[in-house]
Design a protein around this motif. Structure first.
Motif, PDB file in Angstrom:
ATOM      1  N   GLY A  38     136.193  75.913 -35.097  1.00  0.00           N
ATOM      2  CA  GLY A  38     135.178  75.556 -34.218  1.00  0.00           C
ATOM      3  C   GLY A  38     133.850  75.239 -34.814  1.00  0.00           C
ATOM      4  N   ILE A  39     133.738  75.311 -36.449  1.00  0.00           N
ATOM      5  CA  ILE A  39     132.604  74.982 -37.016  1.00  0.00           C
ATOM      6  C   ILE A  39     132.025  73.671 -37.006  1.00  0.00           C
ATOM      7  CG2 ILE A  39     131.049  75.374 -39.007  1.00  0.00           C
ATOM      8  CD1 ILE A  39     133.023  78.149 -39.371  1.00  0.00           C
ATOM      9  N   ARG A  40     130.890  73.009 -36.796  1.00  0.00           N
ATOM     10  CA  ARG A  40     130.846  71.492 -36.970  1.00  0.00           C
ATOM     11  C   ARG A  40     129.692  71.422 -38.167  1.00  0.00           C
ATOM     12  NH1 ARG A  40     132.939  68.345 -32.977  1.00  0.00           N
ATOM     13  NH2 ARG A  40     133.517  69.453 -31.226  1.00  0.00           N
ATOM     14  N   GLN A  41     128.794  72.470 -38.367  1.00  0.00           N
ATOM     15  CA  GLN A  41     127.649  72.404 -39.367  1.00  0.00           C
ATOM     16  C   GLN A  41     127.377  73.652 -39.708  1.00  0.00           C
ATOM     17  OE1 GLN A  41     124.415  70.256 -37.091  1.00  0.00           O
ATOM     18  NE2 GLN A  41     123.603  72.321 -36.714  1.00  0.00           N
ATOM     19  N   ARG A  42     126.638  73.938 -40.644  1.00  0.00           N
ATOM     20  CA  ARG A  42     125.901  75.137 -41.140  1.00  0.00           C
ATOM     21  C   ARG A  42     124.718  74.915 -41.712  1.00  0.00           C
ATOM     22  NH1 ARG A  42     129.757  72.211 -42.127  1.00  0.00           N
ATOM     23  NH2 ARG A  42     131.507  73.876 -41.920  1.00  0.00           N
ATOM     24  N   HIS A  43     123.951  76.044 -42.071  1.00  0.00           N
ATOM     25  CA  HIS A  43     122.445  75.924 -42.423  1.00  0.00           C
ATOM     26  C   HIS A  43     122.558  76.519 -43.884  1.00  0.00           C
ATOM     27  CE1 HIS A  43     120.077  74.838 -38.827  1.00  0.00           C
ATOM     28  NE2 HIS A  43     121.138  75.047 -38.136  1.00  0.00           N
ATOM     29  N   VAL A  44     121.821  75.938 -44.754  1.00  0.00           N
ATOM     30  CA  VAL A  44     121.772  76.094 -45.961  1.00  0.00           C
ATOM     31  C   VAL A  44     120.156  76.302 -46.924  1.00  0.00           C
ATOM     32  CG1 VAL A  44     122.352  75.452 -48.515  1.00  0.00           C
ATOM     33  CG2 VAL A  44     123.863  74.994 -46.703  1.00  0.00           C
ATOM     34  N   ALA A  45     120.103  77.421 -47.322  1.00  0.00           N
ATOM     35  CA  ALA A  45     118.785  78.052 -47.729  1.00  0.00           C
ATOM     36  C   ALA A  45     118.375  77.031 -48.893  1.00  0.00           C
ATOM     37  CB  ALA A  45     118.744  79.508 -48.396  1.00  0.00           C
ATOM     38  N   ALA A  46     116.986  76.824 -48.973  1.00  0.00           N
ATOM     39  CA  ALA A  46     116.400  75.940 -49.926  1.00  0.00           C
ATOM     40  C   ALA A  46     116.405  76.776 -51.354  1.00  0.00           C
ATOM     41  CB  ALA A  46     115.142  75.525 -49.517  1.00  0.00           C
ATOM     42  N   PRO A  47     116.565  76.015 -52.280  1.00  0.00           N
ATOM     43  CA  PRO A  47     116.556  76.794 -53.741  1.00  0.00           C
ATOM     44  C   PRO A  47     115.597  77.465 -53.994  1.00  0.00           C
ATOM     45  CG  PRO A  47     116.663  74.080 -53.866  1.00  0.00           C
ATOM     46  CD  PRO A  47     116.400  74.422 -52.316  1.00  0.00           C
ATOM     47  N   GLU A  48     114.359  77.716 -53.171  1.00  0.00           N
ATOM     48  CA  GLU A  48     113.323  78.506 -53.337  1.00  0.00           C
ATOM     49  C   GLU A  48     113.294  79.743 -52.383  1.00  0.00           C
ATOM     50  OE1 GLU A  48     111.812  75.397 -50.517  1.00  0.00           O
ATOM     51  OE2 GLU A  48     112.776  75.440 -52.442  1.00  0.00           O
ATOM     52  N   GLU A  49     114.336  79.616 -51.317  1.00  0.00           N
ATOM     53  CA  GLU A  49     114.605  80.594 -50.402  1.00  0.00           C
ATOM     54  C   GLU A  49     115.661  81.669 -50.787  1.00  0.00           C
ATOM     55  OE1 GLU A  49     113.813  79.171 -45.819  1.00  0.00           O
ATOM     56  OE2 GLU A  49     115.550  78.185 -46.934  1.00  0.00           O
ATOM     57  N   ALA A  50     115.108  82.854 -50.700  1.00  0.00           N
ATOM     58  CA  ALA A  50     116.172  84.129 -50.936  1.00  0.00           C
ATOM     59  C   ALA A  50     116.511  84.819 -49.770  1.00  0.00           C
ATOM     60  CB  ALA A  50     115.504  84.950 -52.066  1.00  0.00           C
ATOM     61  N   THR A  51     117.387  85.855 -49.823  1.00  0.00           N
ATOM     62  CA  THR A  51     117.703  86.349 -48.499  1.00  0.00           C
ATOM     63  C   THR A  51     116.517  87.069 -47.783  1.00  0.00           C
ATOM     64  OG1 THR A  51     119.877  86.695 -49.333  1.00  0.00           O
ATOM     65  CG2 THR A  51     119.178  88.126 -47.748  1.00  0.00           C
ATOM     66  N   SER A  52     115.615  87.643 -48.755  1.00  0.00           N
ATOM     67  CA  SER A  52     114.528  88.347 -48.198  1.00  0.00           C
ATOM     68  C   SER A  52     113.642  87.262 -47.398  1.00  0.00           C
ATOM     69  CB  SER A  52     113.577  89.211 -49.293  1.00  0.00           C
ATOM     70  OG  SER A  52     113.169  88.245 -50.136  1.00  0.00           O
ATOM     71  N   ASP A  53     113.630  86.123 -47.805  1.00  0.00           N
ATOM     72  CA  ASP A  53     112.708  85.157 -47.007  1.00  0.00           C
ATOM     73  C   ASP A  53     113.089  84.906 -45.580  1.00  0.00           C
ATOM     74  OD1 ASP A  53     110.679  84.710 -49.405  1.00  0.00           O
ATOM     75  OD2 ASP A  53     112.524  83.717 -50.314  1.00  0.00           O
ATOM     76  N   LEU A  54     114.425  84.762 -45.631  1.00  0.00           N
ATOM     77  CA  LEU A  54     115.112  84.575 -44.353  1.00  0.00           C
ATOM     78  C   LEU A  54     114.937  85.853 -43.403  1.00  0.00           C
ATOM     79  CD1 LEU A  54     118.802  83.094 -45.565  1.00  0.00           C
ATOM     80  CD2 LEU A  54     116.613  82.059 -45.356  1.00  0.00           C
ATOM     81  N   ALA A  55     115.143  86.976 -44.114  1.00  0.00           N
ATOM     82  CA  ALA A  55     114.933  88.285 -43.249  1.00  0.00           C
ATOM     83  C   ALA A  55     113.416  88.438 -42.886  1.00  0.00           C
ATOM     84  CB  ALA A  55     115.301  89.529 -44.229  1.00  0.00           C
ATOM     85  N   LEU A  56     112.664  87.981 -43.810  1.00  0.00           N
ATOM     86  CA  LEU A  56     111.167  87.785 -43.302  1.00  0.00           C
ATOM     87  C   LEU A  56     110.871  87.305 -42.078  1.00  0.00           C
ATOM     88  CD1 LEU A  56     108.251  89.141 -43.904  1.00  0.00           C
ATOM     89  CD2 LEU A  56     107.811  87.442 -45.667  1.00  0.00           C
ATOM     90  N   ALA A  57     111.343  85.954 -42.234  1.00  0.00           N
ATOM     91  CA  ALA A  57     111.232  85.277 -40.823  1.00  0.00           C
ATOM     92  C   ALA A  57     111.599  85.715 -39.636  1.00  0.00           C
ATOM     93  CB  ALA A  57     111.516  83.619 -41.253  1.00  0.00           C
TER      94      ALA A  57
END
Length: 326
Positions: A38-57
């Motif tokens: 059922g998946i058509r696309q997915r998002h990928v973190a930028a090279p400078e983005e770590a898990t904490s950056d995603l979590a912080l946002a």
């Protein structure tokens, strides 16, 4: 006293990887991926983005939603399997970036069920009065531990983060009601990252064997997932004296559409009651449940008192379900 989900937030990285992009990496096709997942696309973190950056946002959006000053957060718990570092925790990094000095902060590992486990723990602290509020985050950058030469797994995973703010409430008929968590450690081998830990530390051998990436027996995971999710959902419904017909909304871990469809069919809950977004994000592990909750919340899906069934399952195998009245 119960804990109430007072705010939600989510974040997905800007870069999108479509099925057409994956066709260039491995022997697969858009049709094959969509039919099986059922998946058509997915998002990928930028090279400078770590898990904490995603979590912080995601955290900042949830705090804004709850109208809570970041400095006033008293507890931060993050479910993740892709921390920035072996230590300290993602939660500690987020606390520092929020400018918070008050909260105690820690991570937990329950793979894709991580945010539901985190919610359960925070609920205990808030509902007992131990803390006045808690920030619960599910965040993962699974593409960092994905083997892009493995056609069975690389089609599945995406990056993202979701967050929830919990506060106490005395309002009758609202809040986190019942949560049940389960683990079956005899099933460790069907979904894991075997290399890079203390059992098989990072080495040239690990790199050559590509064992520092996710390994999964998809057929076995599917069988376990449907059975376990159905049983745990029935368990929490029974604890609250509810039937599947009483469920207004379903917020489920977005792993695979076939798993969700089979689970809902066995529970006799119409698919229209389950918010689905895996076609946009893929499997974002611990981020999945709070990302889905936030998307549904911001779409105006919930009304106060609505009974919501939440469920998730991940490597461990670890799984659980929860009944929440919005």
């Amino acid at each position: 006293m119960r804990s109430l989900i007072a705010g939600t937030g989510s974040y997905a990285p800007a870069k999108i990887l479509t099925n057409a992009d994956i066709e260039k990496l491995v022997d697969t096709s858009d049709q094959w991926i969509v039919e099986r997942t059922g998946i058509r696309q997915r998002h990928v973190a930028a090279p400078e983005e770590a898990t904490s950056d995603l979590a912080l946002a995601a955290a900042r959006r949830a705090l804004e939603s709850a109208k809570l000053d970041p400095a006033d957060v008293e507890m931060i718990v993050v479910g993740t399997v892709t921390p920035d570092y072996q230590f300290p925790s993602v939660a500690a990094v987020v606390q520092g970036k929020l400018g918070n000095k008050k909260a105690f902060a820690f991570d937990l590992t329950a793979a894709c069920a991580g945010s539901l486990y985190a919610l359960s723990i925070a609920d205990r602290f808030v509902s007992t009065g131990a803390v006045k509020n808690a920030l619960v985050i599910g965040a993962d950058a699974l593409t960092r531990i994905t083997d892009w030469t493995d056609r069975n797994t690389c089609i599945l995973f995406g990056d993202g983060a979701g967050a929830m703010v919990l506060r106490p409430t005395d309002e009758p008929g609202r809040g986190v009601l019942t949560t049940r968590l389960h683990t079956d450690g005899s099933l460790v081998s069907i979904l894991l990252m075997p290399g890079g830990g203390s059992r098989d530390p990072l080495s040239q051998k690990v790199l050559d064997e590509r064992s520092h990436f996710v390994k999964m027996n998809g057929r076995e995971v599917f069988k376990v997932a449907v059975r376990a999710l159905v049983e745990s959902c029935r368990e929490v419904l029974a604890a609250e004296g509810l039937t599947p017909a009483d469920v207004k909304h379903v917020i489920a871990h977005q792993a695979n559409k076939r798993i969700l469809d089979a689970t809902l069919e066995r529970l006799e809950i119409p698919a229209s009651r389950c918010w689905m977004n895996l076609e946009k994000y893929g499997n974002t592990s611990a981020a999945s449940v709070p990302m889905t909750l936030d998307e549904a919340n911001r779409a105006g899906w919930f009304q106060p008192g609505d009974p919501i069934l939440m469920m998730a399952i991940g490597g461990g195998m670890a799984w659980g379900a929860s009944i929440v009245r919005w």
